[in-house]
Motif scaffolding. Structure first.
Motif, short mmCIF file in Angstrom:
data_model
loop_
_atom_site.label_atom_id
_atom_site.label_comp_id
_atom_site.label_asym_id
_atom_site.label_seq_id
_atom_site.Cartn_x
_atom_site.Cartn_y
_atom_site.Cartn_z
N LEU A 104 50.43 15.95 12.37
CA LEU A 104 51.65 16.27 11.63
C LEU A 104 52.15 17.65 12.00
N GLY A 105 51.23 18.60 12.15
CA GLY A 105 51.61 19.96 12.56
C GLY A 105 52.24 19.98 13.94
N ILE A 106 51.70 19.20 14.85
CA ILE A 106 52.26 19.11 16.21
C ILE A 106 53.67 18.53 16.16
N TYR A 107 53.88 17.49 15.34
CA TYR A 107 55.21 16.89 15.21
C TYR A 107 56.19 17.90 14.63
N CYS A 108 55.75 18.68 13.63
CA CYS A 108 56.64 19.70 13.04
C CYS A 108 57.08 20.71 14.09
N GLU A 109 56.14 21.15 14.92
CA GLU A 109 56.47 22.10 15.97
C GLU A 109 57.48 21.50 16.95
N ALA A 110 57.30 20.23 17.30
CA ALA A 110 58.21 19.57 18.24
C ALA A 110 59.63 19.47 17.67
N VAL A 111 59.74 19.11 16.41
CA VAL A 111 61.06 19.01 15.77
C VAL A 111 61.72 20.38 15.71
N HIS A 112 60.95 21.40 15.34
CA HIS A 112 61.48 22.76 15.23
C HIS A 112 61.94 23.28 16.61
N ARG A 113 61.18 22.99 17.67
CA ARG A 113 61.55 23.42 19.02
C ARG A 113 62.86 22.81 19.49
N LYS A 114 63.19 21.61 18.97
CA LYS A 114 64.44 20.95 19.35
C LYS A 114 65.64 21.52 18.62
N GLY A 115 65.42 22.49 17.72
CA GLY A 115 66.54 23.15 17.08
C GLY A 115 66.69 22.92 15.59
N ALA A 116 65.75 22.23 14.97
CA ALA A 116 65.84 21.99 13.53
C ALA A 116 65.61 23.30 12.78
N ALA A 117 66.36 23.50 11.70
CA ALA A 117 66.21 24.69 10.88
C ALA A 117 64.87 24.66 10.13
N LEU A 118 64.42 23.46 9.79
CA LEU A 118 63.14 23.33 9.09
C LEU A 118 61.99 23.47 10.06
N ASP A 119 60.93 24.14 9.63
CA ASP A 119 59.74 24.22 10.48
C ASP A 119 58.61 23.37 9.94
N ASN A 120 58.89 22.56 8.90
CA ASN A 120 57.85 21.72 8.32
C ASN A 120 58.26 20.24 8.29
N CYS A 121 59.21 19.85 9.11
CA CYS A 121 59.70 18.47 9.16
C CYS A 121 59.01 17.72 10.29
N TRP A 122 58.35 16.60 9.96
CA TRP A 122 57.60 15.87 10.98
C TRP A 122 58.17 14.48 11.30
N GLY A 123 59.13 13.99 10.49
CA GLY A 123 59.66 12.65 10.75
C GLY A 123 60.99 12.43 10.06
N PHE A 124 61.50 11.22 10.22
CA PHE A 124 62.84 10.88 9.74
C PHE A 124 62.81 9.51 9.07
N VAL A 125 63.47 9.41 7.90
CA VAL A 125 63.50 8.16 7.14
C VAL A 125 64.92 7.61 7.15
N ASP A 126 65.03 6.29 7.27
CA ASP A 126 66.34 5.65 7.21
C ASP A 126 66.16 4.21 6.76
N GLY A 127 67.24 3.64 6.23
CA GLY A 127 67.26 2.25 5.78
C GLY A 127 68.40 1.51 6.43
N PRO A 128 68.25 1.11 7.68
CA PRO A 128 69.36 0.46 8.39
C PRO A 128 69.69 -0.92 7.83
N VAL A 129 70.95 -1.29 7.95
CA VAL A 129 71.44 -2.60 7.55
C VAL A 129 71.42 -3.49 8.79
N ARG A 130 70.76 -4.64 8.70
CA ARG A 130 70.69 -5.57 9.81
C ARG A 130 71.44 -6.85 9.44
N PRO A 131 72.60 -7.08 10.04
CA PRO A 131 73.40 -8.27 9.70
C PRO A 131 72.65 -9.57 9.97
#
Length: 118
Positions: free
Chosen positions: A6-33
């Protein structure tokens, strides 16, 4: 998933330009027709997208792997309700910490409730 990963993922997200340094993933609820069903059309009709659909909720880690999946659920359900029904918040409260016991979070759009881990 281990605290170290999780720490490695947080570092990767932060290196890509995210303001958060403790974010490790992304949640979404897509609609599938889906095709319009013969029965129970109202349960699967998504008025926002104007299609008959099923919805899923997934959490994607920084490396692209899906680490949590919930669904399918009716297309009319709101993302916040699916989030509560999935039990994801409880799982995050138990497991979303780094090696220093610092809270880690996942990022979701505005339809998800704001909390320590989201």
């Amino acid at each position: 998933m281990s605290e170290r990963m999780l720490g490695i993922y947080c570092e990767a997200v932060h290196r890509k330009g995210a303001a958060l340094d403790n974010c490790w993933g992304f949640v979404d609820g897509p609609v599938r027709p889906i095709c319009r069903p013969g029965k129970y059309q109202r349960q699967v009709y998504n008025g926002h997208k104007r299609v008959h659909a099923l919805k899923y909720q997934s959490v994607v880690a920084a490396n692209g792997l899906i680490v949590h999946m919930h669904g399918p659920v009716e297309g009319k359900r709101h993302d916040a309700r699916i989030f509560v029904e999935s039990g994801l918040q409880e799982q995050l409260q138990l497991h979303s910490y780094d090696e220093d016991n610092r809270s880690l979070c996942i990022y979701g759009d505005g339809s998800y409730p704001v909390s320590r881990h989201v």
